[in-house]
Scaffold this motif. Structure first.
Motif, short mmCIF file in Angstrom:
data_model
loop_
_atom_site.label_atom_id
_atom_site.label_comp_id
_atom_site.label_asym_id
_atom_site.label_seq_id
_atom_site.Cartn_x
_atom_site.Cartn_y
_atom_site.Cartn_z
N ILE A 164 35.96 22.96 -19.34
CA ILE A 164 35.74 23.92 -18.23
C ILE A 164 34.27 24.52 -18.57
CG2 ILE A 164 36.52 25.92 -17.05
CD1 ILE A 164 38.15 23.45 -16.54
N ALA A 165 33.17 24.32 -17.89
CA ALA A 165 32.06 24.97 -18.01
C ALA A 165 31.99 26.28 -17.14
CB ALA A 165 30.73 24.17 -17.58
N LYS A 166 31.46 27.30 -17.95
CA LYS A 166 31.47 28.67 -17.17
C LYS A 166 29.75 29.25 -17.24
CE LYS A 166 36.19 29.73 -17.89
NZ LYS A 166 36.97 30.95 -18.15
N LYS A 167 29.52 30.23 -16.66
CA LYS A 167 28.02 30.83 -16.74
C LYS A 167 28.27 32.24 -17.61
CE LYS A 167 25.34 33.48 -13.61
NZ LYS A 167 25.05 33.82 -12.00
N GLY A 168 27.08 32.24 -18.39
CA GLY A 168 27.05 33.09 -19.49
C GLY A 168 25.71 33.30 -19.87
N VAL A 169 25.44 34.28 -20.91
CA VAL A 169 23.91 34.45 -21.41
C VAL A 169 24.54 34.44 -23.02
CG1 VAL A 169 23.23 35.89 -19.75
CG2 VAL A 169 24.54 36.86 -21.58
N ALA A 170 23.19 34.13 -23.73
CA ALA A 170 23.21 33.86 -25.10
C ALA A 170 23.61 35.14 -25.75
CB ALA A 170 21.76 33.03 -25.53
N LYS A 171 23.45 36.18 -25.18
CA LYS A 171 24.25 37.51 -26.02
C LYS A 171 25.47 37.41 -26.28
CE LYS A 171 22.99 40.88 -23.39
NZ LYS A 171 22.65 42.20 -22.85
N GLU A 172 26.42 36.69 -25.65
CA GLU A 172 27.68 36.14 -25.93
C GLU A 172 27.75 35.03 -26.90
OE1 GLU A 172 29.67 35.90 -22.09
OE2 GLU A 172 28.26 37.28 -21.22
N HIS A 173 27.16 33.93 -26.66
CA HIS A 173 27.02 33.02 -27.57
C HIS A 173 25.99 32.31 -27.49
CE1 HIS A 173 28.38 29.19 -29.35
NE2 HIS A 173 29.48 29.66 -29.93
N ALA A 174 25.45 31.49 -28.35
CA ALA A 174 24.10 30.87 -28.52
C ALA A 174 24.02 29.61 -27.57
CB ALA A 174 23.70 30.38 -29.71
N LYS A 175 25.29 29.03 -27.26
CA LYS A 175 25.42 27.96 -26.43
C LYS A 175 24.85 28.14 -24.92
CE LYS A 175 30.14 28.58 -25.08
NZ LYS A 175 31.61 28.47 -25.26
N TRP A 176 24.81 29.45 -24.82
CA TRP A 176 24.22 29.60 -23.25
C TRP A 176 22.70 30.01 -23.23
CZ3 TRP A 176 29.17 32.13 -23.52
CH2 TRP A 176 30.27 31.55 -22.59
N SER A 177 21.99 29.74 -24.40
CA SER A 177 20.63 30.07 -24.25
C SER A 177 19.77 28.86 -23.68
CB SER A 177 20.04 30.04 -25.70
OG SER A 177 18.47 30.35 -25.91
N PRO A 178 18.99 29.32 -22.73
CA PRO A 178 18.28 28.15 -22.01
C PRO A 178 17.19 27.33 -22.94
CG PRO A 178 17.58 30.36 -21.30
CD PRO A 178 18.49 30.51 -22.41
N VAL A 179 16.77 28.19 -23.89
CA VAL A 179 15.77 27.74 -25.00
C VAL A 179 16.05 27.12 -26.33
CG1 VAL A 179 13.97 29.13 -23.40
CG2 VAL A 179 15.06 30.05 -25.64
N TYR A 180 15.13 26.25 -27.08
CA TYR A 180 15.39 26.21 -28.35
C TYR A 180 14.36 27.09 -29.16
CZ TYR A 180 17.68 21.65 -26.89
OH TYR A 180 18.57 20.63 -26.90
N GLY A 181 13.49 27.48 -28.56
CA GLY A 181 12.60 28.42 -29.19
C GLY A 181 11.46 29.27 -28.20
N VAL A 182 11.18 30.48 -28.57
CA VAL A 182 10.08 31.10 -27.97
C VAL A 182 9.37 31.80 -28.98
CG1 VAL A 182 9.51 32.84 -26.18
CG2 VAL A 182 11.61 31.65 -26.01
N ALA A 183 8.25 31.42 -29.02
CA ALA A 183 7.31 31.97 -30.23
C ALA A 183 5.96 32.70 -29.54
CB ALA A 183 6.72 31.03 -31.03
N PHE A 184 5.47 33.77 -29.92
CA PHE A 184 4.36 34.38 -29.52
C PHE A 184 3.45 34.85 -30.68
CE2 PHE A 184 6.62 38.39 -29.64
CZ PHE A 184 5.70 39.26 -30.08
N GLU A 185 2.27 34.73 -30.47
CA GLU A 185 1.31 35.16 -31.54
C GLU A 185 0.13 36.18 -30.76
OE1 GLU A 185 -2.01 33.32 -34.60
OE2 GLU A 185 -1.69 32.23 -32.89
#
Length: 281
Positions: A164-185
């Protein structure tokens, strides 16, 4: 005078299927970092949240397989039409707040091939074996020749389960993160001296500037240090898991930030009104 007159500006440097590079300018460091954190942890996606295992005779335990399934990225281009489970009126899950995926693989025993060492009798169960009830929510499979491996099976083994797939955000669990990484300089020449390098002999030979330095003016050794200078140009790079387009991740993150700031402004206005009525000023 406002040093950020005109508001933030974005210039896209490169755009790929699973990533993008852009320059965020005319804004503060706190805004750039807030945008980075929102892209990582607050953009909603779909991910497997419940696994009901009916049969499992593989070498991996139920919990191990469930964890691997939860970390498989699912396409979330149309995630807005899915409700959060906490906002849905159902008791556990329903088509309005979830998507069902099934997997059933059984490796039959072929006695004619059992003693033939030239035949590979291992069956690799991958994300391609997951069958989704919704065509818009399915495992990311940009490269079908290299799918995500779930478990390896031998003849006589079987695995049958429902996800069962559900909607969520990565603040709850990392599996919901849409990115592998975000970097800035920012400040690749370190003019602001925010970075302190370990130097043994020569800083220029031991610490090379990044590729972003081509868009900056080199340090003038005769120029006096500006103690009031602040960074206002940030080189950002986003790499997605494939569940969303990178430009959608950035736009959604900006919308979320605007909503947060708008909510904060409303709260502050209400507080000021209450203080004015209470104290008469």
């Amino acid at each position: 005078m406002d040093m950020y007159n005109g508001g933030p500006e974005i210039s896209i440097r490169s755009l790929r299927k699973d990533g993008m590079k852009f320059v965020l300018s005319n804004t503060d460091l706190s805004v750039a970092n807030a945008l980075r954190r929102i892209m990582i942890a607050e953009v909603p996606t779909m991910a497997i949240d419940m696994v009901e295992i009916e049969k499992n005779s593989t070498v991996l335990t139920d919990e191990f397989i469930a964890h691997r399934l939860g970390m498989i990225p699912l396409t979330s281009f149309d995630v807005d039409r899915i409700q959060y489970t906490r906002d849905c009126t159902c008791t556990l899950y329903c088509p309005n707040c979830s998507v069902e995926l099934t997997l059933h693989v059984k490796v039959n025993v072929d006695f004619d091939d059992m003693n033939d060492p030239t035949i590979d009798k291992t069956r690799q169960v991958s994300s391609l074996d997951l069958i989704s009830s919704d065509e818009n929510v399915k495992p990311v499979s940009d490269d079908k020749s290299h799918p995500i491996l779930i478990v390896k099976m031998r003849p006589g083994q079987e695995v049958k389960l429902k996800c069962i797939a559900k909607k969520g955000v990565a603040k709850e669990h990392a599996k919901w993160s849409p990115v592998y990484g975000v970097a800035f300089e920012y400040d690749p020449y370190n003019k602001l001296r925010h970075s302190h390098y370990w130097i043994e002999e020569d800083e220029n030979l031991e610490w090379f500037v990044s590729d972003n330095a081509v868009e900056e003016t080199p340090i003038d050794p005769n120029e006096p240090f500006d103690y009031n200078a602040k960074p206002d140009r940030f080189y950002m790079e986003v790499e997605t898991s494939g569940c969303m387009k990178p430009e959608d991740v950035v736009l959604r993150a900006m919308t979320i930030m605007q909503d947060k700031l708008g909510g904060l402004q409303i709260k502050l206005d209400d507080e000021f009104k209450e203080d004015t009525q209470r104290w008469g000023y």
